[in-house]
Design an enzyme around this catalytic site. Sequence first.
Site, mmCIF file in Angstrom:
data_model
loop_
_atom_site.group_PDB
_atom_site.id
_atom_site.type_symbol
_atom_site.label_atom_id
_atom_site.label_comp_id
_atom_site.label_asym_id
_atom_site.label_seq_id
_atom_site.Cartn_x
_atom_site.Cartn_y
_atom_site.Cartn_z
ATOM 1 N N ASP A 71 9.329 6.158 4.050
ATOM 2 C CA ASP A 71 8.461 6.051 5.224
ATOM 3 C C ASP A 71 9.068 6.732 6.449
ATOM 4 O OD1 ASP A 71 7.096 4.366 3.449
ATOM 5 O OD2 ASP A 71 8.036 2.575 4.286
ATOM 6 N N GLU A 296 -3.058 3.013 4.801
ATOM 7 C CA GLU A 296 -1.896 2.516 5.517
ATOM 8 C C GLU A 296 -1.151 3.654 6.189
ATOM 9 O OE1 GLU A 296 0.700 0.583 2.756
ATOM 10 O OE2 GLU A 296 1.493 2.456 1.952
#
Length: 532
Positions: A71, A296
């Site tokens: 991420d 997301e």
Amino acid sequence: MGRKLLSGVLVTAMACGLCACGTETGADTAQQEPESAPVEKEEAAPVDLDFTVSYEGIATNTIDAGVSVHDPSIYKADGKYYIFGSHMSTAVSDDLQHWTSLGDGYKVKDQIYYELMANEEAFAYAGSKKSAIPTDDRGWHVWAPDVIYNEANGLYYLYFCTSSTWNASNLCYATSESIEGPFEWKGALIYSGFTAETLDDTDVAEYVDREEAKNKYIKKSNEYKFEDYPNAIDPTVLYDKDGKLWMVYGSWSGGIFLLELDPETGEVIHPQEDADNRVDTYFGRKLMGGNHTSIEAPYIMYDEESGYYYLFVSYGGLAREGGYQIRVFRSETIDGDYVDMNGEFPLDTQNYGQAPYGLKLSGNYFLPSLEVAYMATGHNSAFVDDDGRKYIVNHTRFDNATEEHEPRVHQFVVNEEGWPCMLPYATSGERVSDTGYAKEQVAGKYYVIDQGTGIDAEIAEPVILYLQEDGKVYGEDSQGEWEYKDGSCYMKIQIGEKSYSGVFCQMKDEAGTEVMTFSAVGSNESVWGVKY
């Protein structure tokens, strides 16, 4: 897993004029039966074109990034590039390819999160086995941070989340005088996943009447209404073009939400609700998603050149075969609506009803020079460098039967219509030509992949297409046309019945071989081509 190939047929229908015939007196008014309109058949491809996909003679390589940062959120400071990732992983680079770790894993004296693990207040609600809502696996969960320099007070702000379950999370922030830390924990901002018993462990009742909050956010079964309200993770913070500070966040659950922040403190400014129920007093404005749809990792980047805010999100499950991928939407205002190439966006869809929405920039793919296919290329950040070049930063897994992952950085170029086109290979300092390329440079045999719009484990693999100098496109199962704009990098290509607009760029593949490439987008799909 499956393999996805590019295909299509170009058919051009020609109209035939029809007329009625009869006598001048009108005695015979019967019409002839209309003949079927003739259809122009495809022009046969030249016999000397070979459509066999072969990688013989093409060197291969896999970049060793040196770190595994999941991420990755990027920030440039003091001439260096920093990526901040989940599990308290941070790394720095000079070239956007090779990275050096500054900290990794849950350690008390991590260079960035110094003594965060020893701070009970930071994990009071979620993220540890001692939290009000304990972690599922009794471990520690610190996920998906983002860093910004606060221009009002001269401090770096680190926004991150602690998380206990798939919807019980807490957005927090910390500050530092240095980009390399240590960051000091300052407070919690947004809570999610609470029940009637844990509502008092949050600050929700400071903004919504407690009884109203129970009815609004908690089901009769005493579960959090996750289908309507967000999981408080994956924060990204940015200044808009007018200097206002914002945070976008959310993952699956109730969707992606936007909140304004106080520029002096970096804390949340809670809004007033609106008539269409897209704005919630506590959680902010809902941009897209809901019903626990797999959307997301929101990241908003403003591009002064195009005048658009680009909202990047990830679809699918983050595992290697989960279909993880990068999508992008755009808006002329920070609070939306963010729409795709068809002017639409997913709101309250069901899995996988979001698949048609959003321009898919990158998913699972294989290209010449790669030793193994890239998979689950998702959870990205993006930025404009000092010289104006634009980049997407994401993590990728590999087609190697493991969940290993590394960061990757690709340059992207905005096409004539204002949509991002992600270049095929990891960046190595390439520059898109401002003056364009000669026709003989860009015409030729290409290995071409189509990213499609699927959310699955299929890997996009190359087929051969020829871009002829006469503007024709030939493939084994497809034909079309292409053109390029003199004095620029811009190009357009029709493959079968689909049309795309993009750019040419000469760059190096991942083995260091100079290649001509194109990246083009249309109907929410991306096609990449590589010429050797």
